[in-house]
Design a protein around this motif. Structure first.
Motif, PDB file in Angstrom:
ATOM      1  N   ASN A  51      -7.042   3.851  -8.705  1.00 26.56           N
ATOM      2  CA  ASN A  51      -8.166   4.024  -7.784  1.00 26.56           C
ATOM      3  C   ASN A  51      -7.887   5.123  -6.767  1.00 26.56           C
ATOM      4  O   ASN A  51      -8.761   5.939  -6.461  1.00 26.56           O
ATOM      5  CB  ASN A  51      -8.460   2.715  -7.052  1.00 26.56           C
ATOM      6  CG  ASN A  51      -9.103   1.674  -7.944  1.00 26.56           C
ATOM      7  OD1 ASN A  51      -9.492   1.971  -9.069  1.00 26.56           O
ATOM      8  ND2 ASN A  51      -9.204   0.447  -7.452  1.00 26.56           N
ATOM      9  N   ILE A  52      -6.669   5.132  -6.219  1.00 29.45           N
ATOM     10  CA  ILE A  52      -6.330   6.175  -5.244  1.00 29.45           C
ATOM     11  C   ILE A  52      -6.378   7.550  -5.903  1.00 29.45           C
ATOM     12  O   ILE A  52      -6.923   8.514  -5.348  1.00 29.45           O
ATOM     13  CB  ILE A  52      -4.937   5.934  -4.638  1.00 29.45           C
ATOM     14  CG1 ILE A  52      -4.904   4.603  -3.883  1.00 29.45           C
ATOM     15  CG2 ILE A  52      -4.561   7.080  -3.693  1.00 29.45           C
ATOM     16  CD1 ILE A  52      -3.515   4.188  -3.406  1.00 29.45           C
ATOM     17  N   ARG A 100     -10.918  -3.688  -9.497  1.00 32.61           N
ATOM     18  CA  ARG A 100     -11.065  -3.061 -10.801  1.00 32.61           C
ATOM     19  C   ARG A 100     -12.205  -3.735 -11.557  1.00 32.61           C
ATOM     20  O   ARG A 100     -12.463  -4.932 -11.382  1.00 32.61           O
ATOM     21  CB  ARG A 100      -9.771  -3.147 -11.620  1.00 32.61           C
ATOM     22  CG  ARG A 100      -9.134  -4.512 -11.698  1.00 32.61           C
ATOM     23  CD  ARG A 100      -7.852  -4.471 -12.530  1.00 32.61           C
ATOM     24  NE  ARG A 100      -7.080  -5.704 -12.392  1.00 32.61           N
ATOM     25  CZ  ARG A 100      -6.015  -5.982 -13.110  1.00 32.61           C
ATOM     26  NH1 ARG A 100      -5.582  -5.125 -14.027  1.00 32.61           N
ATOM     27  NH2 ARG A 100      -5.353  -7.104 -12.924  1.00 32.61           N
ATOM     28  N   TRP A 150     -11.395   3.928   1.446  1.00 36.05           N
ATOM     29  CA  TRP A 150     -10.757   2.617   1.595  1.00 36.05           C
ATOM     30  C   TRP A 150     -10.954   2.022   2.991  1.00 36.05           C
ATOM     31  O   TRP A 150     -10.350   1.010   3.328  1.00 36.05           O
ATOM     32  CB  TRP A 150      -9.268   2.722   1.285  1.00 36.05           C
ATOM     33  CG  TRP A 150      -8.963   3.009  -0.159  1.00 36.05           C
ATOM     34  CD1 TRP A 150      -9.376   4.082  -0.891  1.00 36.05           C
ATOM     35  CD2 TRP A 150      -8.184   2.205  -1.040  1.00 36.05           C
ATOM     36  NE1 TRP A 150      -8.905   4.009  -2.176  1.00 36.05           N
ATOM     37  CE2 TRP A 150      -8.163   2.868  -2.301  1.00 36.05           C
ATOM     38  CE3 TRP A 150      -7.485   1.000  -0.904  1.00 36.05           C
ATOM     39  CZ2 TRP A 150      -7.483   2.355  -3.401  1.00 36.05           C
ATOM     40  CZ3 TRP A 150      -6.808   0.495  -1.991  1.00 36.05           C
ATOM     41  CH2 TRP A 150      -6.805   1.160  -3.221  1.00 36.05           C
ATOM     42  N   ARG A 200       2.119   2.055  -3.457  1.00 37.82           N
ATOM     43  CA  ARG A 200       1.000   2.485  -4.292  1.00 37.82           C
ATOM     44  C   ARG A 200       0.572   3.909  -3.954  1.00 37.82           C
ATOM     45  O   ARG A 200       0.278   4.709  -4.853  1.00 37.82           O
ATOM     46  CB  ARG A 200      -0.172   1.518  -4.115  1.00 37.82           C
ATOM     47  CG  ARG A 200       0.093   0.136  -4.712  1.00 37.82           C
ATOM     48  CD  ARG A 200      -0.990  -0.863  -4.331  1.00 37.82           C
ATOM     49  NE  ARG A 200      -0.887  -2.095  -5.110  1.00 37.82           N
ATOM     50  CZ  ARG A 200      -1.709  -3.129  -4.972  1.00 37.82           C
ATOM     51  NH1 ARG A 200      -2.700  -3.087  -4.077  1.00 37.82           N
ATOM     52  NH2 ARG A 200      -1.554  -4.198  -5.722  1.00 37.82           N
ATOM     53  N   ASP A 237      -1.216  -3.434  -9.422  1.00 39.91           N
ATOM     54  CA  ASP A 237      -0.642  -2.206  -8.867  1.00 39.91           C
ATOM     55  C   ASP A 237      -1.168  -0.975  -9.592  1.00 39.91           C
ATOM     56  O   ASP A 237      -1.561   0.019  -8.965  1.00 39.91           O
ATOM     57  CB  ASP A 237       0.883  -2.244  -8.973  1.00 39.91           C
ATOM     58  CG  ASP A 237       1.512  -3.298  -8.079  1.00 39.91           C
ATOM     59  OD1 ASP A 237       0.990  -3.521  -6.977  1.00 39.91           O
ATOM     60  OD2 ASP A 237       2.520  -3.906  -8.495  1.00 39.91           O
ATOM     61  N   GLY A 261     -12.175  -0.639  -2.765  1.00 41.95           N
ATOM     62  CA  GLY A 261     -10.753  -0.639  -2.482  1.00 41.95           C
ATOM     63  C   GLY A 261      -9.874  -0.647  -3.705  1.00 41.95           C
ATOM     64  O   GLY A 261      -9.978   0.206  -4.579  1.00 41.95           O
ATOM     65  N   ASP A 262      -9.006  -1.675  -3.801  1.00 40.68           N
ATOM     66  CA  ASP A 262      -8.062  -1.735  -4.916  1.00 40.68           C
ATOM     67  C   ASP A 262      -8.581  -2.603  -6.062  1.00 40.68           C
ATOM     68  O   ASP A 262      -7.820  -3.004  -6.938  1.00 40.68           O
ATOM     69  CB  ASP A 262      -6.703  -2.260  -4.447  1.00 40.68           C
ATOM     70  CG  ASP A 262      -6.775  -3.674  -3.873  1.00 40.68           C
ATOM     71  OD1 ASP A 262      -7.894  -4.223  -3.786  1.00 40.68           O
ATOM     72  OD2 ASP A 262      -5.721  -4.223  -3.500  1.00 40.68           O
ATOM     73  N   ALA A 267      -4.741  -0.252  -8.586  1.00 40.56           N
ATOM     74  CA  ALA A 267      -4.847   0.316  -7.242  1.00 40.56           C
ATOM     75  C   ALA A 267      -4.388   1.771  -7.212  1.00 40.56           C
ATOM     76  O   ALA A 267      -5.013   2.617  -6.564  1.00 40.56           O
ATOM     77  CB  ALA A 267      -4.027  -0.521  -6.263  1.00 40.56           C
ATOM     78  N   LEU A 291       0.819  -1.208   0.000  1.00 36.32           N
ATOM     79  CA  LEU A 291       0.000   0.000   0.000  1.00 36.32           C
ATOM     80  C   LEU A 291       0.853   1.259   0.000  1.00 36.32           C
ATOM     81  O   LEU A 291       0.533   2.243  -0.677  1.00 36.32           O
ATOM     82  CB  LEU A 291      -0.933  -0.003   1.213  1.00 36.32           C
ATOM     83  CG  LEU A 291      -1.841   1.226   1.363  1.00 36.32           C
ATOM     84  CD1 LEU A 291      -2.764   1.372   0.157  1.00 36.32           C
ATOM     85  CD2 LEU A 291      -2.659   1.145   2.657  1.00 36.32           C
TER      86      LEU A 291
END
Length: 429
Positions: A48-49, A198, A81, A6, A42, A195-196, A45, A3
């Motif tokens: 997403n952030i 897709r 998250w 990322r 990766d 969360g991470d 994620a 995390l």
């Protein structure tokens, strides 16, 4: 990548977006090309952030007391998250690729703030200058509507009835979590990711390659249905773009009658040709030249104007556009919309419909635009939109706003769709 790595990468991308004022998709693509060691998980994620941080830029920054890329990156993890300040520090501790841990001051700031106490525009996650626009559009519900436009979106698709039915496509996509949409009768929805996670790449599915479905937000599907295209009609999609609504109208007409797909910018039409071939829509003619449009004057049963707009209704999917938008750009879109409506009216036959659609939630682009058009063109009269809605979507009265002047509005908080505006006017001359 853990995390911490990322999050550090997401902060780097956010810094690039802010420094170079570039679209988020471009910044993420460049980061991926220069960090080829990062795997697909990766990259998803990190994306997403970044997207969460842009959706929640105001609220995420407010929680940490500043709006730096670092602050909104951390804030996004707190808001979307399920992380707490302490769990974040625990997760990042010992990760040499992580950004510096939250400081004692940052921890104290987070502990002392509740989002419910934030200013309204912060809770709505919109720029301050947009606050009066949202108030005008939504009244007392404007904060909730803004917040809904900052949530993660679902992935919606429209079943192509020329090739398949909804039950068949649902069976094909069973492993994706796909479900029938709540309102649109031909829609299928894959819920928002957590969360991470897709979304599945549905465009590599054999069913997509065979033309069984198209990716299209449920709100766009609803707007196309409300246009009322039927077999045998003559229809002009005046701002066809990539052709999403063109294909939906063609399927509704069962390939009978004629649809003319036009766009003032030829480049926008480029994707439509492959889409037509794949979906077997055979009653579509792509029209680009004014000389080809001339014979259509006063002959169309329906002229659809899916007008260029600010796209404020799509901010769940394009959150970076929210922070790039300016009053000057809004004014430019309003001028384009006015000119397009005045041009499109010439193709509507007596008794035909002029249908105006935007993916904006702003009154300036929607009901105010229609009111100004009608002042210039009294022979165009809005249809009974309550009756129109009840005809196609009975039992879903609570999923839309019917305007006093005759129009229909959709939004994430109310309808579970992107934000859309729809108004159909009949030529009574």
């Amino acid at each position: 990548m853990r995390l911490g790595g990322r999050l550090a990468a997401a902060i780097e991308v956010l810094e690039d977006i802010g420094r170079r004022h570039r679209p988020v998709a471009d910044a993420l693509k460049d980061w991926g090309l220069s960090h080829r060691f990062a795997g697909g998980g990766d990259r998803a994620a990190i994306g997403n952030i970044v997207y969460d941080a842009l959706r929640h830029k105001r609220s995420a920054g407010w929680l940490l007391g500043e709006d730096t890329p670092r602050a909104v990156g951390f804030g996004a993890l707190l808001l979307e998250w399920g992380q707490t300040a302490q769990s974040l520090n625990d997760a990042l501790d010992g990760d040499k690729f992580a950004p510096p841990l939250l400081s004692a001051t940052e921890m104290q700031t987070i502990a002392g703030r509740r989002l419910a106490d934030a200013p309204p525009a912060v809770r709505a996650d919109i720029p301050d200058w947009c606050e009066p626009l949202f108030e005008r559009a939504f009244g007392e519900a404007w904060v909730g509507e803004g917040a809904a436009l900052a949530t993660r979106p679902p992935l919606d698709i429209r079943v192509n009835t020329l090739q398949a039915d909804r039950a068949r496509v649902l069976k094909e996509l069973a492993d994706t979590g796909a479900q029938a949409t709540r309102i649109a009768p031909l829609g299928i929805r894959i819920p928002p990711i957590d969360g991470d996670g897709r979304h599945p790449n549905v465009q590599v599915e054999p069913a997509f390659q065979k033309g069984w479905f198209e990716v299209q937000d449920e709100g766009s599907q609803i707007a196309a249905t409300l246009a009322g295209a039927e077999a045998g009609m003559q229809v002009l999609d005046f701002c066809a773009g990539a052709g999403g609504k063109t294909l939906a109208l063609s399927a509704a007409m069962d390939n009978r009658g004629q649809i003319f797909a036009h766009d003032a910018e030829k480049a926008r039409l480029a994707p439509i040709f492959d889409r037509i071939r794949r979906s077997e829509n055979r009653n579509v003619q792509v029209v680009t030249k004014p000389v080809e449009l001339a014979p259509l004057s006063n002959h169309m049963d329906i002229v659809l104007v899916d007008a260029p707009c600010t796209g404020s209704g799509t901010w769940r999917r394009r959150p970076d556009a929210k922070w790039r938008l300016t009053q000057r750009q809004l004014d430019a879109r309003k001028g384009e919309q006015s000119a397009i409506l005045d041009a499109a009216r010439a193709y509507v036959k007596p008794g035909g419909l002029l249908v105006y659609i935007t993916c904006s939630v702003f009154s300036e682009e929607n009901d105010e635009q229609i009111a100004a058009f009608r002042e210039r063109n009294s022979r165009f009269v809005p249809v009974d939109h309550r009756a129109l809605w009840d005809r196609y979507f009975p039992g879903h009265e609570a999923a839309t706003r019917i305007g006093a002047g005759g129009d229909i509005s959709l939004s994430p908080a109310l309808s579970g769709t992107d934000g859309f505006y729809f108004c159909a006017m009949r030529n009574v001359s």
